[in-house]
Structure formats: C-alpha cells, structure tokens
Design a protein around this motif. Structure first.
Motif, mmCIF file in Angstrom:
data_model
loop_
_atom_site.group_PDB
_atom_site.id
_atom_site.type_symbol
_atom_site.label_atom_id
_atom_site.label_comp_id
_atom_site.label_asym_id
_atom_site.label_seq_id
_atom_site.Cartn_x
_atom_site.Cartn_y
_atom_site.Cartn_z
ATOM 1 N N ARG A 43 0.574 -1.089 -0.171
ATOM 2 C CA ARG A 43 -0.112 0.073 0.062
ATOM 3 C C ARG A 43 0.987 1.159 -0.082
ATOM 4 O O ARG A 43 0.639 2.236 -0.671
ATOM 5 C CB ARG A 43 -0.901 -0.152 1.411
ATOM 6 C CG ARG A 43 -1.897 1.104 1.558
ATOM 7 C CD ARG A 43 -2.254 0.663 2.909
ATOM 8 N NE ARG A 43 -2.286 1.859 3.797
ATOM 9 C CZ ARG A 43 -3.099 2.636 3.937
ATOM 10 N NH1 ARG A 43 -4.427 2.353 3.432
ATOM 11 N NH2 ARG A 43 -3.317 3.912 4.758
ATOM 12 N N HIS A 57 2.756 6.215 -2.713
ATOM 13 C CA HIS A 57 3.926 7.110 -2.907
ATOM 14 C C HIS A 57 4.157 7.330 -4.482
ATOM 15 O O HIS A 57 4.638 8.228 -5.016
ATOM 16 C CB HIS A 57 5.195 6.604 -2.272
ATOM 17 C CG HIS A 57 5.008 7.218 -0.608
ATOM 18 N ND1 HIS A 57 4.549 6.232 0.417
ATOM 19 C CD2 HIS A 57 5.646 8.216 0.019
ATOM 20 C CE1 HIS A 57 4.636 6.856 1.431
ATOM 21 N NE2 HIS A 57 5.343 8.149 1.287
ATOM 22 N N VAL A 92 11.886 6.633 -3.121
ATOM 23 C CA VAL A 92 10.965 6.500 -2.116
ATOM 24 C C VAL A 92 10.138 5.245 -2.595
ATOM 25 O O VAL A 92 9.882 4.163 -1.413
ATOM 26 C CB VAL A 92 10.357 7.386 -1.213
ATOM 27 C CG1 VAL A 92 9.319 7.915 -2.074
ATOM 28 C CG2 VAL A 92 9.795 6.795 0.094
ATOM 29 N N GLN A 104 14.924 5.466 1.262
ATOM 30 C CA GLN A 104 14.060 6.323 2.074
ATOM 31 C C GLN A 104 14.625 7.593 2.432
ATOM 32 O O GLN A 104 14.183 8.725 2.046
ATOM 33 C CB GLN A 104 13.486 5.477 3.374
ATOM 34 C CG GLN A 104 12.304 4.695 2.943
ATOM 35 C CD GLN A 104 11.750 3.913 4.291
ATOM 36 O OE1 GLN A 104 11.850 4.535 5.325
ATOM 37 N NE2 GLN A 104 11.177 2.924 4.145
ATOM 38 N N LEU A 145 9.022 15.775 5.716
ATOM 39 C CA LEU A 145 10.187 14.940 5.461
ATOM 40 C C LEU A 145 11.248 14.849 6.358
ATOM 41 O O LEU A 145 12.080 13.957 6.506
ATOM 42 C CB LEU A 145 10.776 15.554 3.897
ATOM 43 C CG LEU A 145 9.636 15.413 2.840
ATOM 44 C CD1 LEU A 145 10.266 16.451 1.743
ATOM 45 C CD2 LEU A 145 9.547 14.124 2.327
ATOM 46 N N ARG A 196 5.803 8.800 11.458
ATOM 47 C CA ARG A 196 5.088 8.387 10.441
ATOM 48 C C ARG A 196 3.726 8.750 10.266
ATOM 49 O O ARG A 196 3.168 9.527 9.248
ATOM 50 C CB ARG A 196 4.806 6.804 10.357
ATOM 51 C CG ARG A 196 3.941 6.450 9.132
ATOM 52 C CD ARG A 196 3.703 5.027 9.103
ATOM 53 N NE ARG A 196 2.476 4.328 8.594
ATOM 54 C CZ ARG A 196 1.276 4.591 8.721
ATOM 55 N NH1 ARG A 196 0.951 5.176 9.765
ATOM 56 N NH2 ARG A 196 0.566 4.250 7.854
ATOM 57 N N HIS A 240 4.248 12.550 9.463
ATOM 58 C CA HIS A 240 4.429 12.799 8.059
ATOM 59 C C HIS A 240 3.102 12.571 7.252
ATOM 60 O O HIS A 240 2.917 13.674 6.418
ATOM 61 C CB HIS A 240 5.357 11.532 7.811
ATOM 62 C CG HIS A 240 5.805 11.470 6.434
ATOM 63 N ND1 HIS A 240 6.687 12.135 5.558
ATOM 64 C CD2 HIS A 240 5.305 10.467 5.521
ATOM 65 C CE1 HIS A 240 6.645 11.770 4.453
ATOM 66 N NE2 HIS A 240 5.735 10.791 4.248
ATOM 67 N N ASN A 278 1.799 15.877 5.054
ATOM 68 C CA ASN A 278 1.609 15.936 3.754
ATOM 69 C C ASN A 278 0.352 15.905 3.373
ATOM 70 O O ASN A 278 0.209 16.608 2.225
ATOM 71 C CB ASN A 278 2.400 14.380 3.415
ATOM 72 C CG ASN A 278 3.642 14.767 3.056
ATOM 73 O OD1 ASN A 278 4.217 15.938 2.741
ATOM 74 N ND2 ASN A 278 4.678 13.588 3.228
HETATM 75 C C1 HEM Z 1 9.863 11.973 -1.097
HETATM 76 C C2 HEM Z 1 10.209 11.770 0.233
HETATM 77 C C3 HEM Z 1 9.163 10.883 0.991
HETATM 78 C C4 HEM Z 1 9.831 9.852 1.888
HETATM 79 C C5 HEM Z 1 11.132 9.238 1.951
HETATM 80 C C6 HEM Z 1 8.550 9.135 2.638
HETATM 81 C C7 HEM Z 1 8.803 8.162 3.458
HETATM 82 C C8 HEM Z 1 7.538 7.552 3.958
HETATM 83 C C9 HEM Z 1 7.666 6.345 4.838
HETATM 84 C C10 HEM Z 1 8.950 5.705 5.262
HETATM 85 C C11 HEM Z 1 6.502 5.991 5.189
HETATM 86 C C12 HEM Z 1 6.038 4.644 6.087
HETATM 87 C C13 HEM Z 1 5.671 3.833 5.201
HETATM 88 C C14 HEM Z 1 5.261 2.696 5.902
HETATM 89 O O1 HEM Z 1 4.374 2.720 6.848
HETATM 90 O O2 HEM Z 1 5.496 1.611 5.486
HETATM 91 C C15 HEM Z 1 5.513 7.176 4.542
HETATM 92 C C16 HEM Z 1 4.152 7.084 4.779
HETATM 93 C C17 HEM Z 1 3.340 8.017 4.209
HETATM 94 N N1 HEM Z 1 3.855 8.860 3.257
HETATM 95 FE FE1 HEM Z 1 5.742 9.259 2.674
HETATM 96 N N2 HEM Z 1 7.370 9.858 1.983
HETATM 97 C C18 HEM Z 1 7.703 10.823 0.996
HETATM 98 C C19 HEM Z 1 6.678 11.782 0.449
HETATM 99 C C20 HEM Z 1 5.503 11.772 0.567
HETATM 100 C C21 HEM Z 1 4.887 12.457 0.108
HETATM 101 C C22 HEM Z 1 5.304 13.716 -0.924
HETATM 102 C C23 HEM Z 1 3.469 12.492 0.405
HETATM 103 C C24 HEM Z 1 2.160 13.018 0.213
HETATM 104 C C25 HEM Z 1 2.057 14.236 -0.489
HETATM 105 C C26 HEM Z 1 3.619 11.274 1.431
HETATM 106 C C27 HEM Z 1 2.287 10.678 2.028
HETATM 107 C C28 HEM Z 1 2.537 9.574 2.631
HETATM 108 C C29 HEM Z 1 1.354 8.850 3.436
HETATM 109 C C30 HEM Z 1 -0.018 9.194 3.095
HETATM 110 C C31 HEM Z 1 1.968 7.844 4.169
HETATM 111 C C32 HEM Z 1 1.087 6.804 4.775
HETATM 112 C C33 HEM Z 1 0.989 5.381 3.987
HETATM 113 C C34 HEM Z 1 0.157 4.328 4.578
HETATM 114 O O3 HEM Z 1 -0.823 4.979 5.368
HETATM 115 O O4 HEM Z 1 0.521 3.165 4.255
HETATM 116 N N3 HEM Z 1 4.764 10.884 1.284
HETATM 117 N N4 HEM Z 1 6.270 8.065 3.963
#
Ligand code: HEM
Length: 380
Positions: free
Chosen positions: A25, A30, A76, A89, A136, A153, A156, A160
């Motif tokens: 998911r 992403h 990512v 990451q 970030l 998390r 984040h 976002n």
């Molecule tokens: C480009 C750099 C980014 C990195 C390194 C990053 C990294 C991560 C990581 C490590 C997680 C946790 C994943 C997990 O639970 O397995 C996460 C979750 C999340 N990120 Fe990012 N992210 C980035 C950009 C973004 C952007 C730009 C958005 C939205 C505009 C975003 C929205 C989210 C959301 C909604 C989740 C929750 C996902 C879920 O519920 O499974 N991320 N992110």
C-alpha cells in the motif's frame, strides 16, 4: 515542462491504481503522491508564484526542482517496494527536502523583491511547502529515533496530506474555480487571508495530535474544516450553475474539495478505535480517488491550454479547454463514487477511479492531437 509533468502525474496515478492490488500500500500511495503529485505541485508553484508576486516568469534553472523531487519520489517508491533498498528512504527524503527548501527560499525572495503586497494565495503555498519540509524531516528523524518511528510516520502522513497537498489545493481552488466559472470573486483574497491561520493551526494540531496526543487531533480537525466549509458556501452562492453541469472543469474542482473534506472525515472516523475494527476504512485511498484524481484532471482541463501556449488567449485555447472539459461533470460523479467506495475498503473503487482516469487520458490525447497536429495555430 508543465504539460510533461501533468501527463507524468496522470500516468503515475493510473499505473499505481492498477498496481495497488499487487503492490504494498505505501509503495502504491507514494507512486501517486511523491512521484505523481509532488513534482507537479512544484512545477505549478513555479508557474504561479511569479503571477502571485507580479514578477518576471521563473528562470529555466528552476525546472531542476521538480526533477529533484521526482528523483526523491522514485527513490522512496523503490525503497518501499524492494526491501533491499532501505537506504532509498532517507536518500529520497533528502532530495525532496532540498527541492522543497529551495522552492520556499525562492518564493520568499520573490516576495521580498516585489512592489506592494503579494496575492494571499502565496502564503498558502509557502505554508504548504513548510509542511512538506517538516513531514520529510520527520522521516529523516525516524532513522535517528526509531522508537518514535510510528508517531513520526503519522506526523509525516498528516503534514503531507492535510498540510502540503491540502493547503496547496485549497489556495489554488479558491482562485481557480471562480476563474473557470468566469465569475471573479471579490471575496476570494480577503477569505484566503482570513482562513490561512485556521487551516495551518488545524493541520498542526491534527498532525501533532495523531502522533502523540489524540484529543489535540479532534480540536485540529474541527478548526481545519472551517476554510473548506466557507469556500464551499461561497461557491454555492456564486458558481452553482457551473458546478452542477455536465461539461467543464468546475464540477471536477468542486468534487475535489468535497473529496478532500470527505477523506479527512473518514480519517477522523477511522481514528475512533471502535469504528476501525468494524469497517476496513481506507481514508488514504479516498484521498487519492475522491480528491487527487478530480483535482488534477480538473486543473489540467483548465490550465493545459495556457501551459502549452502561454500569452494571448484565443479560440485555440477555448476549443482545447472545451474538449478537455467535455463530460467533466460525469467524471466528477464517477470519481466521487470511486472515492467513496475506495474509502470504505471496496477494491472496485480504485478500479473505477483508474478506468475514469484512463478515459480522461485518452480524451486528453485526442484533444491535444487535434489541437497540435490537425489544427495548428492559425496565423494571427
Ligand atoms: C519523497 C520523500 C518521501 C519519503 C522518504 C517518504 C517516506 C515515507 C515512509 C517511510 C512512510 C511509512 C511507510 C510505511 O508505513 O510502511 C511514509 C508514509 C506515508 N507517506 Fe511518505 N514519504 C515521502 C513523500 C511523501 C509525500 C510527498 C506524501 C504526500 C504528498 C507522502 C504521504 C505519505 C502517506 C499518506 C503515508 C502513509 C502510508 C500508509 O498509510 O500506508 N509521503 N512515507
């Protein structure tokens, strides 16, 4: 550059929705948000910030920022999709935070160098970029502070979705929908100025509350809904005919605002432990299918003509805009159904979103082929 980013984003959305049953998911999300939406938002801000500050257009070197963001997003997705690439990451976060920070600094310089006051939408863009930088940094911090990884998390995620994408969208929609409807609204500027503090305070309280102290998130959620509720009330007073129409971008932009609020409410319901066990709610998928898809396809219908041929607007732009917006109202309804179904955990909702999007992509390709090949610019 901007038309290429639009098509890249639409293709990434469709690919991720079709891939989502097989992919993790987080990787599929992403692909939509970090590979599709983030570089497009950077490109769009690079276009709008000079307009909002009444300064010269962006230097061509600024195009490096969406490319950096795209590289960060791709890293990512790879890191979340392939366990061996865990280093992707922090590397992706570093690239994206550099690009977001540079865009923020450039915007502040434009603001400082202009005559008079900027359009209030600029402050929404700067707040959105600040949320992205903080989101970030939260990912980078979780590498140093693993015992807080789960809270960071959640920080984040909310910074976002409600912050970076939500604030950008609300600022843009407030200006774009009256333009689409051909009814410039004198209240838009004052309302944007008044509502920013509610939206920012709401976002911060939801993010901090979801991460560390639940009750704060409820207060934040209540504050956060004030700006979209006021925006929707203003639209219903002045642009109802254009919103309830079969064709055009207005129904899609209105559906996007409804999808943003609907997915935030679903997130709130999901935060109540009793309801989370009763249903398999998926607010993130409602956010994508019910908000991101109508937002990007609606904004693209209105803006692609001017991004393809900036300058004097003539019949070519009107024709292309009409062709891109054909059946926009029907698409808005389908995206609304898709978002609702995906939000309550029905897989067919994502499929419906993907099919509706692919139909729009085909319609856009035909419209562009007609505009650029069959009917090239008439001599002026
Ligand atoms: C480009 C750099 C980014 C990195 C390194 C990053 C990294 C991560 C990581 C490590 C997680 C946790 C994943 C997990 O639970 O397995 C996460 C979750 C999340 N990120 Fe990012 N992210 C980035 C950009 C973004 C952007 C730009 C958005 C939205 C505009 C975003 C929205 C989210 C959301 C909604 C989740 C929750 C996902 C879920 O519920 O499974 N991320 N992110």
């Amino acid at each position: 550059m901007l038309p290429a980013l639009v098509f890249l984003a639409l293709a990434a959305f469709a690919a991720a929705l079709l891939w989502s049953p097989h992919a993790g998911r987080a990787a599929a999300l992403h692909l939509i948000l970090a590979v599709g939406a983030m570089p497009l938002i950077f490109g769009a801000m690079g276009h709008f910030i000079p307009v909002l500050t009444r300064t010269r257009s962006a230097p061509s070197a600024l195009a490096i920022l969406p490319v950096l963001a795209l590289a960060g997003g791709a890293l990512v997705v790879a890191a979340l999709g392939f366990p061996g690439m865990l280093w992707g990451q922090p590397a992706g976060a570093l690239l994206a935070v550099t690009a977001a920070g540079a865009l923020f600094v450039w915007s502040r310089r434009r603001r400082a160098g202009m005559l008079g006051r900027p359009h209030p939408c600029l402050a929404w863009y700067e707040a959105a970029l600040a949320c992205l930088v903080a989101a970030l940094l939260a990912i980078l911090a979780s590498a140093l502070w693993p015992q807080q990884a789960s809270a960071l998390r959640r920080l984040h995620l909310h910074l976002n979705t409600l912050g970076f994408v939500g604030l950008t969208a609300m600022g843009t929609l407030a200006v774009l929908l009256p333009t689409v409807a051909g009814r410039p609204h004198p209240q838009t500027g004052p309302r944007l100025r008044r509502d920013l503090s509610w939206a920012v305070a709401g976002t911060l309280l939801v993010a901090l509350g979801a991460a560390w102290y639940g009750p704060l998130a409820w207060v934040g959620g209540a504050l956060w809904t004030i700006p979209p509720a006021r925006l929707a009330a203003g639209w219903l007073r002045s642009c109802r005919v254009e919103i309830v129409a079969l064709h055009g971008a207005a129904p899609l932009l209105a559906a996007a605002l409804a999808g943003l609020v609907g997915s935030a409410m679903l997130g709130a319901v999901n935060a109540i432990p009793a309801t989370a066990t009763l249903h398999s709610l998926q607010p993130a998928w409602a956010f994508v299918a019910g908000f991101i898809l109508p937002l990007v396809s609606g904004a693209a219908s209105q803006l692609l003509p001017v991004w393809l041929r900036p300058g004097v607007q003539d019949g070519w732009h009107v024709r292309l805009r009409d062709n891109l917006g054909r059946y926009g109202g029907a698409r808005a309804v389908l995206f609304g159904i898709a978002g609702g179904a995906a939000g309550i955990g029905r897989e067919w909702g994502l499929l419906l979103g993907a099919v509706t999007l692919i139909l729009f992509l085909l319609q856009a390709c035909v419209a562009l082929a007609q505009a650029l090949i069959v009917r090239p610019r008439s001599p002026s």
